[in-house]
Design a protein around this motif. Structure first.
Motif, PDB file in Angstrom:
ATOM      1  N   PRO A 150      11.818  -8.604  -5.425  1.00 34.84           N
ATOM      2  CA  PRO A 150      11.603  -9.307  -6.696  1.00 34.84           C
ATOM      3  C   PRO A 150      11.231  -8.325  -7.803  1.00 34.84           C
ATOM      4  O   PRO A 150      10.529  -7.340  -7.550  1.00 34.84           O
ATOM      5  CB  PRO A 150      10.446 -10.256  -6.400  1.00 34.84           C
ATOM      6  CG  PRO A 150       9.928  -9.908  -5.053  1.00 34.84           C
ATOM      7  CD  PRO A 150      10.864  -8.969  -4.398  1.00 34.84           C
ATOM      8  N   ALA A 151      11.701  -8.584  -8.994  1.00 36.06           N
ATOM      9  CA  ALA A 151      11.355  -7.753 -10.159  1.00 36.06           C
ATOM     10  C   ALA A 151       9.915  -8.067 -10.554  1.00 36.06           C
ATOM     11  O   ALA A 151       9.539  -9.226 -10.681  1.00 36.06           O
ATOM     12  CB  ALA A 151      12.305  -8.033 -11.309  1.00 36.06           C
ATOM     13  N   MET A 152       9.116  -7.023 -10.720  1.00 35.30           N
ATOM     14  CA  MET A 152       7.708  -7.203 -11.061  1.00 35.30           C
ATOM     15  C   MET A 152       7.503  -7.165 -12.569  1.00 35.30           C
ATOM     16  O   MET A 152       8.123  -6.380 -13.272  1.00 35.30           O
ATOM     17  CB  MET A 152       6.862  -6.112 -10.405  1.00 35.30           C
ATOM     18  CG  MET A 152       6.870  -6.144  -8.908  1.00 35.30           C
ATOM     19  SD  MET A 152       6.196  -7.688  -8.262  1.00 35.30           S
ATOM     20  CE  MET A 152       7.021  -7.752  -6.686  1.00 35.30           C
TER      21      MET A 152
ATOM     22  N   ASP B  51       7.132   0.723  -0.621  1.00 40.85           N
ATOM     23  CA  ASP B  51       8.569   1.017  -0.609  1.00 40.85           C
ATOM     24  C   ASP B  51       9.403  -0.261  -0.513  1.00 40.85           C
ATOM     25  O   ASP B  51      10.528  -0.306  -1.015  1.00 40.85           O
ATOM     26  CB  ASP B  51       8.930   1.941   0.555  1.00 40.85           C
ATOM     27  CG  ASP B  51       8.363   3.343   0.378  1.00 40.85           C
ATOM     28  OD1 ASP B  51       8.055   3.726  -0.775  1.00 40.85           O
ATOM     29  OD2 ASP B  51       8.215   4.042   1.395  1.00 40.85           O
ATOM     30  N   GLU B  52       8.860  -1.300   0.121  1.00 36.38           N
ATOM     31  CA  GLU B  52       9.585  -2.576   0.217  1.00 36.38           C
ATOM     32  C   GLU B  52       9.914  -3.138  -1.160  1.00 36.38           C
ATOM     33  O   GLU B  52      10.899  -3.845  -1.323  1.00 36.38           O
ATOM     34  CB  GLU B  52       8.770  -3.616   0.983  1.00 36.38           C
ATOM     35  CG  GLU B  52       8.666  -3.360   2.453  1.00 36.38           C
ATOM     36  CD  GLU B  52       8.014  -4.505   3.207  1.00 36.38           C
ATOM     37  OE1 GLU B  52       8.100  -5.673   2.750  1.00 36.38           O
ATOM     38  OE2 GLU B  52       7.416  -4.224   4.251  1.00 36.38           O
ATOM     39  N   PHE B  53       9.097  -2.821  -2.135  1.00 38.33           N
ATOM     40  CA  PHE B  53       9.262  -3.405  -3.467  1.00 38.33           C
ATOM     41  C   PHE B  53      10.067  -2.513  -4.407  1.00 38.33           C
ATOM     42  O   PHE B  53      10.200  -2.814  -5.590  1.00 38.33           O
ATOM     43  CB  PHE B  53       7.886  -3.759  -4.040  1.00 38.33           C
ATOM     44  CG  PHE B  53       7.214  -4.807  -3.217  1.00 38.33           C
ATOM     45  CD1 PHE B  53       7.505  -6.146  -3.411  1.00 38.33           C
ATOM     46  CD2 PHE B  53       6.340  -4.460  -2.194  1.00 38.33           C
ATOM     47  CE1 PHE B  53       6.920  -7.127  -2.619  1.00 38.33           C
ATOM     48  CE2 PHE B  53       5.742  -5.427  -1.398  1.00 38.33           C
ATOM     49  CZ  PHE B  53       6.042  -6.763  -1.609  1.00 38.33           C
ATOM     50  N   THR B  54      10.615  -1.430  -3.865  1.00 38.81           N
ATOM     51  CA  THR B  54      11.512  -0.568  -4.650  1.00 38.81           C
ATOM     52  C   THR B  54      12.963  -0.827  -4.265  1.00 38.81           C
ATOM     53  O   THR B  54      13.862  -0.242  -4.865  1.00 38.81           O
ATOM     54  CB  THR B  54      11.187   0.924  -4.425  1.00 38.81           C
ATOM     55  OG1 THR B  54      11.418   1.259  -3.050  1.00 38.81           O
ATOM     56  CG2 THR B  54       9.760   1.246  -4.826  1.00 38.81           C
TER      57      THR B  54
ATOM     58  N   GLY C 279       0.818  -1.202   0.000  1.00 39.03           N
ATOM     59  CA  GLY C 279       0.000   0.000   0.000  1.00 39.03           C
ATOM     60  C   GLY C 279       0.851   1.250   0.000  1.00 39.03           C
ATOM     61  O   GLY C 279       1.991   1.248   0.460  1.00 39.03           O
ATOM     62  N   SER C 280       0.272   2.329  -0.496  1.00 39.28           N
ATOM     63  CA  SER C 280       0.964   3.618  -0.482  1.00 39.28           C
ATOM     64  C   SER C 280       0.984   4.201   0.925  1.00 39.28           C
ATOM     65  O   SER C 280       1.922   4.879   1.323  1.00 39.28           O
ATOM     66  CB  SER C 280       0.291   4.589  -1.451  1.00 39.28           C
ATOM     67  OG  SER C 280      -1.080   4.733  -1.127  1.00 39.28           O
TER      68      SER C 280
END
Length: 166
Positions: free
Chosen positions: A79-81, A71-74, A40-41
């Motif tokens: 993992p690359a989305m 932010d965890e996914f930046t 979530g943002s």
């Protein structure tokens, strides 16, 4: 057919309900072909208990569910989305981070079951309804022959799924 596992990040503002249910449905119905994550943002910090109920009924493990920031996914070790799906109108309108690899993004809007007021049974029914709506769209995603489509066609297919009535 390819053996590629497609990574999907499902976004919602609070990451407490719709994105959690979508993550579970994609992971269950994707049968290893898809690996979904949610964020979530402005995460609430807790998963809505009615969303946990819906996910548990699906047979999805609930012990690791948590409301987390996108932010965890930046981060470099994330993992690359391949795809980014927004499931609430607020998240769709926000300025998203720049995702590594430029994943295909689409919006699949659903009403917020967490906003429903009333008895627990009434809320539970609202969560069940939204979970079923998400399921129908995820089932359409599972039918796509992604390895046969180029990026513009994938983007169009995801948007078409998102635009179909629930």
């Amino acid at each position: 057919m390819t053996d590629k596992t497609y990574h999907i990040l499902v976004l919602c503002t609070g990451n407490s309900a719709r994105s959690i249910m979508a993550e579970a449905l994609i992971n269950i119905l994707g049968q290893g072909r898809f690996r979904a994550f949610s964020a979530g943002s402005h995460p609430t910090g807790k998963v809505n208990p009615f969303a946990v109920e819906q996910v548990a009924v699906l047979g999805y493990p609930t012990d690791a569910l948590r409301s987390k920031s996108w932010d965890e996914f930046t981060q470099p070790d994330a993992p690359a989305m391949d795809f980014i799906l927004t499931v609430c109108d607020n998240a769709a309108g926000e300025v998203c981070p720049v995702w590594p690899g430029q994943p295909v993004a689409a919006h699949w809007g659903f009403e917020d079951p967490a906003a429903v007021v009333g008895s627990d049974e009434y809320k539970r029914e609202a969560f069940h309804t939204i979970c079923q709506q998400i399921r129908r769209k995820v089932e359409q995603l599972m039918k796509l022959q992604l390895d046969e489509l180029d990026l513009p066609a994938i983007k169009q297919a995801l948007q078409t799924i998102g635009n179909q009535p629930v």
